[in-house]
Design an enzyme around this catalytic site. Structure first.
Site, PDB file in Angstrom:
ATOM      1  N   ARG A 130       0.849  -1.194   0.000  1.00  0.00           N
ATOM      2  CA  ARG A 130       0.000   0.000   0.000  1.00  0.00           C
ATOM      3  C   ARG A 130       0.878   1.235   0.000  1.00  0.00           C
ATOM      4  O   ARG A 130       1.696   1.419   0.900  1.00  0.00           O
ATOM      5  CB  ARG A 130      -0.912  -0.003   1.237  1.00  0.00           C
ATOM      6  CG  ARG A 130      -1.883   1.165   1.271  1.00  0.00           C
ATOM      7  CD  ARG A 130      -3.085   0.863   2.152  1.00  0.00           C
ATOM      8  NE  ARG A 130      -2.767   0.869   3.574  1.00  0.00           N
ATOM      9  CZ  ARG A 130      -3.604   0.438   4.533  1.00  0.00           C
ATOM     10  NH1 ARG A 130      -4.784  -0.057   4.231  1.00  0.00           N
ATOM     11  NH2 ARG A 130      -3.241   0.486   5.791  1.00  0.00           N
ATOM     12  N   SER A 135     -12.677  -4.450   0.244  1.00  0.00           N
ATOM     13  CA  SER A 135     -12.897  -3.954   1.604  1.00  0.00           C
ATOM     14  C   SER A 135     -14.378  -3.853   1.917  1.00  0.00           C
ATOM     15  O   SER A 135     -15.136  -3.263   1.149  1.00  0.00           O
ATOM     16  CB  SER A 135     -12.294  -2.549   1.769  1.00  0.00           C
ATOM     17  OG  SER A 135     -10.903  -2.584   1.646  1.00  0.00           O
ATOM     18  N   LYS A 189      -5.049   4.737   8.759  1.00  0.00           N
ATOM     19  CA  LYS A 189      -5.815   5.475   7.763  1.00  0.00           C
ATOM     20  C   LYS A 189      -6.470   6.685   8.405  1.00  0.00           C
ATOM     21  O   LYS A 189      -7.272   6.554   9.337  1.00  0.00           O
ATOM     22  CB  LYS A 189      -6.908   4.586   7.181  1.00  0.00           C
ATOM     23  CG  LYS A 189      -6.390   3.521   6.229  1.00  0.00           C
ATOM     24  CD  LYS A 189      -7.572   2.857   5.535  1.00  0.00           C
ATOM     25  CE  LYS A 189      -7.184   2.281   4.186  1.00  0.00           C
ATOM     26  NZ  LYS A 189      -8.356   1.811   3.444  1.00  0.00           N
TER      27      LYS A 189
END
Lengths: 202, 202
Positions: A33, A102, A131
């Site tokens: 990521r 997700s 996040k």
């Protein structure tokens, strides 16, 4: 155990070194990521990670970007609710690729297309600092509620640590994904502890 | 005339309405640029623009993202120096697609691969307010210097207006791309004026 190799958490460590540590600690499938880097950098980081993951017999999943996964020859892509739809990713990557999605509720999990997806990641199960725009915490109860609503492998994500992973697995998760608890610590020890907590070399 | 339909400049206007206005004003190839929106939104905007562009007999190029171009069925992609490499975009999109590339100097233009690319866009020729991270202004002189260094169509970009487009064409540009001067004004009048200044219905 499905580590999220989040580049923003690496500090001075390299992607290759971290991937190698994660594999050595018992992880097999790793997600890369890197949301804040130019696409060309993401491609280069993916290639660096892939070289290590291939050598270690693992699988590399690229967050968000099927084009980068295709170009680099990675094993698949993980997309969220605001990304390209899983069905389009499947069409781009073909039947042999891994496509993950997700989910942020048991309802999302129930809506996950079993013909398209390889797994669904439900979270955040616990509070996460990884996040900034994380969805509301769903808790272990959501894992339990979601479990009977899909035949797909259910991966719990969000604030997962060696301390809470066993409860998540007991609630029905087939696997746990983790970024912060693996990257913001001694990664080698953290991944071994998480693998031990889950009770399997996933 | 190659309008950049930059979503961040649209205000209350829709992508479809703006694309329609651009085509009516004489543009044929339009680039959709939406750097600050989620990928799923970019896909939806691309589909909206494509419906209008197809109906008008035009071509739609997607900024940065070959995956979105592929999924939406757009005509091609435009990538910059920090994006996925043109050769990889060509591989993903196939021989029939349009692949354009951003150059910021005559040297960049000379390096543009004529076997891969359909055009090269050189700029910013003039100061531009569209991109916060724009490269240094290269001026009309760079267009003149770059012209003999490629056989690819050379598109000038950056601060192009109806007032300076003729000079850019005189320096050797085959076309002009514009975002601000078309989006931050009465788009219908602005595109007609730019087409007239270039002296051709490109």
């Amino acid at each position: 155990v499905y580590p999220i190799l989040d580049v923003s958490l690496l500090g001075a460590r390299s992607v290759a070194e971290t991937a190698s540590t994660l594999l050595a600690g018992g992880a097999r499938m790793i997600q890369l990521r890197a949301k804040q880097v130019p696409d060309l950098t993401l491609l280069e980081l993916t290639r660096q990670a892939l070289a290590v993951v291939r050598a270690g017999g693992g699988l590399l999943i690229v967050n968000d970007r099927p084009d980068v996964a295709l170009v680099a020859g990675a094993d698949g892509v993980h997309v969220g609710q605001d990304d390209l739809p899983p069905a389009e990713c499947r069409r781009l990557l073909g039947g042999g690729a891994i496509v993950g999605w997700s989910a942020h509720s048991a309802q999302d999990v129930a809506a996950a297309d079993e013909r398209i997806l390889d797994y669904v990641a439900l979270g955040p199960v616990f509070a996460t600092s990884t996040k900034a725009d994380a969805e509301p915490v769903v808790g272990v109860a959501a894992v339990k509620e979601a479990r009977p609503r899909t035949r797909l492998p259910l991966v719990a994500i969000g604030g997962i640590t060696a301390g809470n992973a066993a409860a998540v697995v007991a609630a029905g998760a087939d696997g746990v994904a983790a970024a912060s608890s693996l990257m913001r610590a001694d990664t080698a020890a953290a991944v071994r502890a998480l693998v031990a907590a889950v009770g399997t070399r996933a």
